[in-house]
Write a protein that holds these residues in place. Sequence first.
Motif, mmCIF file in Angstrom:
data_model
loop_
_atom_site.group_PDB
_atom_site.id
_atom_site.type_symbol
_atom_site.label_atom_id
_atom_site.label_comp_id
_atom_site.label_asym_id
_atom_site.label_seq_id
_atom_site.Cartn_x
_atom_site.Cartn_y
_atom_site.Cartn_z
ATOM 1 N N GLU A 207 -11.016 -73.845 17.695
ATOM 2 C CA GLU A 207 -10.820 -75.127 17.426
ATOM 3 C C GLU A 207 -11.063 -75.202 15.755
ATOM 4 O O GLU A 207 -10.733 -76.016 15.319
ATOM 5 C CB GLU A 207 -11.980 -76.031 18.157
ATOM 6 C CG GLU A 207 -11.625 -76.000 19.764
ATOM 7 C CD GLU A 207 -12.681 -77.132 20.342
ATOM 8 O OE1 GLU A 207 -13.364 -77.838 19.467
ATOM 9 O OE2 GLU A 207 -12.769 -76.912 21.620
ATOM 10 N N ILE A 208 -11.916 -74.404 15.231
ATOM 11 C CA ILE A 208 -12.163 -74.284 13.952
ATOM 12 C C ILE A 208 -10.834 -73.764 13.162
ATOM 13 O O ILE A 208 -10.442 -74.485 12.123
ATOM 14 C CB ILE A 208 -13.152 -73.176 13.433
ATOM 15 C CG1 ILE A 208 -14.587 -73.822 13.978
ATOM 16 C CG2 ILE A 208 -13.134 -72.973 11.988
ATOM 17 C CD1 ILE A 208 -15.825 -72.693 13.971
ATOM 18 N N TYR A 209 -10.318 -72.916 13.815
ATOM 19 C CA TYR A 209 -8.704 -72.458 13.310
ATOM 20 C C TYR A 209 -7.634 -73.757 13.213
ATOM 21 O O TYR A 209 -7.184 -74.032 12.288
ATOM 22 C CB TYR A 209 -8.057 -71.403 14.079
ATOM 23 C CG TYR A 209 -6.689 -71.344 13.613
ATOM 24 C CD1 TYR A 209 -6.370 -70.918 12.315
ATOM 25 C CD2 TYR A 209 -5.561 -71.601 14.507
ATOM 26 C CE1 TYR A 209 -4.964 -70.450 12.286
ATOM 27 C CE2 TYR A 209 -4.193 -71.655 14.213
ATOM 28 C CZ TYR A 209 -4.016 -70.760 12.948
ATOM 29 O OH TYR A 209 -2.640 -71.019 12.680
ATOM 30 N N TYR A 210 -7.919 -74.604 14.486
ATOM 31 C CA TYR A 210 -6.810 -75.770 14.250
ATOM 32 C C TYR A 210 -7.376 -76.624 13.462
ATOM 33 O O TYR A 210 -6.340 -77.393 12.772
ATOM 34 C CB TYR A 210 -6.687 -76.078 15.906
ATOM 35 C CG TYR A 210 -6.263 -75.378 16.755
ATOM 36 C CD1 TYR A 210 -4.844 -74.892 16.374
ATOM 37 C CD2 TYR A 210 -6.396 -74.672 17.946
ATOM 38 C CE1 TYR A 210 -4.039 -73.842 17.350
ATOM 39 C CE2 TYR A 210 -6.206 -74.154 18.895
ATOM 40 C CZ TYR A 210 -4.585 -73.554 18.431
ATOM 41 O OH TYR A 210 -4.012 -72.870 19.544
ATOM 42 N N ARG A 211 -8.406 -76.798 13.156
ATOM 43 C CA ARG A 211 -9.096 -77.665 12.232
ATOM 44 C C ARG A 211 -8.478 -77.566 10.791
ATOM 45 O O ARG A 211 -8.263 -78.414 10.113
ATOM 46 C CB ARG A 211 -10.502 -78.085 12.236
ATOM 47 C CG ARG A 211 -11.383 -79.039 11.363
ATOM 48 C CD ARG A 211 -12.478 -79.357 11.347
ATOM 49 N NE ARG A 211 -12.742 -80.409 12.402
ATOM 50 C CZ ARG A 211 -12.615 -81.603 12.257
ATOM 51 N NH1 ARG A 211 -12.220 -81.998 11.375
ATOM 52 N NH2 ARG A 211 -12.878 -82.572 13.450
ATOM 53 N N TRP A 212 -8.701 -76.490 10.593
ATOM 54 C CA TRP A 212 -8.636 -75.924 9.175
ATOM 55 C C TRP A 212 -7.286 -74.966 8.705
ATOM 56 O O TRP A 212 -7.157 -74.877 7.482
ATOM 57 C CB TRP A 212 -10.073 -75.172 8.544
ATOM 58 C CG TRP A 212 -11.187 -75.768 8.639
ATOM 59 C CD1 TRP A 212 -12.095 -75.839 9.371
ATOM 60 C CD2 TRP A 212 -11.209 -77.091 8.129
ATOM 61 N NE1 TRP A 212 -12.974 -76.793 9.331
ATOM 62 C CE2 TRP A 212 -12.663 -77.911 8.669
ATOM 63 C CE3 TRP A 212 -10.522 -78.100 7.040
ATOM 64 C CZ2 TRP A 212 -13.272 -78.761 8.234
ATOM 65 C CZ3 TRP A 212 -11.291 -79.058 6.745
ATOM 66 C CH2 TRP A 212 -12.247 -79.863 7.209
ATOM 67 N N GLY A 213 -6.465 -74.741 9.664
ATOM 68 C CA GLY A 213 -5.355 -73.859 9.593
ATOM 69 C C GLY A 213 -4.200 -74.990 9.113
ATOM 70 O O GLY A 213 -3.461 -75.547 9.956
ATOM 71 N N CYS A 214 -3.875 -74.965 7.890
ATOM 72 C CA CYS A 214 -2.761 -75.821 7.429
ATOM 73 C C CYS A 214 -1.471 -75.778 8.112
ATOM 74 O O CYS A 214 -0.981 -76.705 8.125
ATOM 75 C CB CYS A 214 -2.648 -76.058 5.807
ATOM 76 S SG CYS A 214 -2.079 -74.481 5.021
ATOM 77 N N SER A 215 -1.257 -74.688 8.772
ATOM 78 C CA SER A 215 -0.117 -74.433 9.404
ATOM 79 C C SER A 215 0.027 -75.195 10.712
ATOM 80 O O SER A 215 1.178 -75.577 11.388
ATOM 81 C CB SER A 215 0.377 -73.099 9.398
ATOM 82 O OG SER A 215 -0.550 -72.401 10.350
ATOM 83 N N GLU A 216 -1.073 -75.680 11.136
ATOM 84 C CA GLU A 216 -1.267 -76.270 12.376
ATOM 85 C C GLU A 216 -1.317 -77.836 12.268
ATOM 86 O O GLU A 216 -1.405 -78.709 13.125
ATOM 87 C CB GLU A 216 -2.454 -75.996 12.992
ATOM 88 C CG GLU A 216 -2.785 -74.484 13.490
ATOM 89 C CD GLU A 216 -1.720 -74.047 14.338
ATOM 90 O OE1 GLU A 216 -1.418 -74.926 15.420
ATOM 91 O OE2 GLU A 216 -1.164 -73.252 14.570
#
Length: 179
Positions: free
Chosen positions: A75-84
């Motif tokens: 969830e942290i990745y989806y929040r901060w990963g700009c490719s998402e």
Amino acid sequence: MTDFLTRFETHFKANFLQDLTDTLAQAQGEKVYVCAFGTDSDFGTLFLAVNTEESLARHIADMKQKDLCGTEADEIYYRWGCSEYQYGGNTHLNGISNILQEIDNAYDYKDRIIEIIVQVVRDTDEAVFRQYGQSKTDIVFFVSMTDDDEAEQLENETVVQMTEAELAASFLKRYEQEE
């Protein structure tokens, strides 16, 4: 300033505001929480990526349904990963890649490119955001490299230059929750 940097700055200034307003209009009625500028490790591309709390929730729900999101780290990745991010993918800034690719060594100018991006964001009037029901002070701004181990360092350096201090401090702690 070199001819290359002058062209970059002129193009970036001319297109960022239009791209921002187009993207804010698309996201109208949702709460924008992040605006990122993505590039690659050679600084040969540049794109705008924006996300909202609502689009994040939809994306996480979709990823959970596909069994691709099962942990807090996901969830942290989806929040901060700009490719998402769900908004901004097709903007005028994509055309700036032509300028960046015309020169063999755009990376050599990365510090100045970042300074230009930072200054344009700082100079963007709060009224632009209010027009779409947003507040600039509620949005995290940063630059990221989508294919580089130094992305986090670049994100951390740029977020403090473009984002309200309290939000920037929170952003800097974004991965501490994983530990």
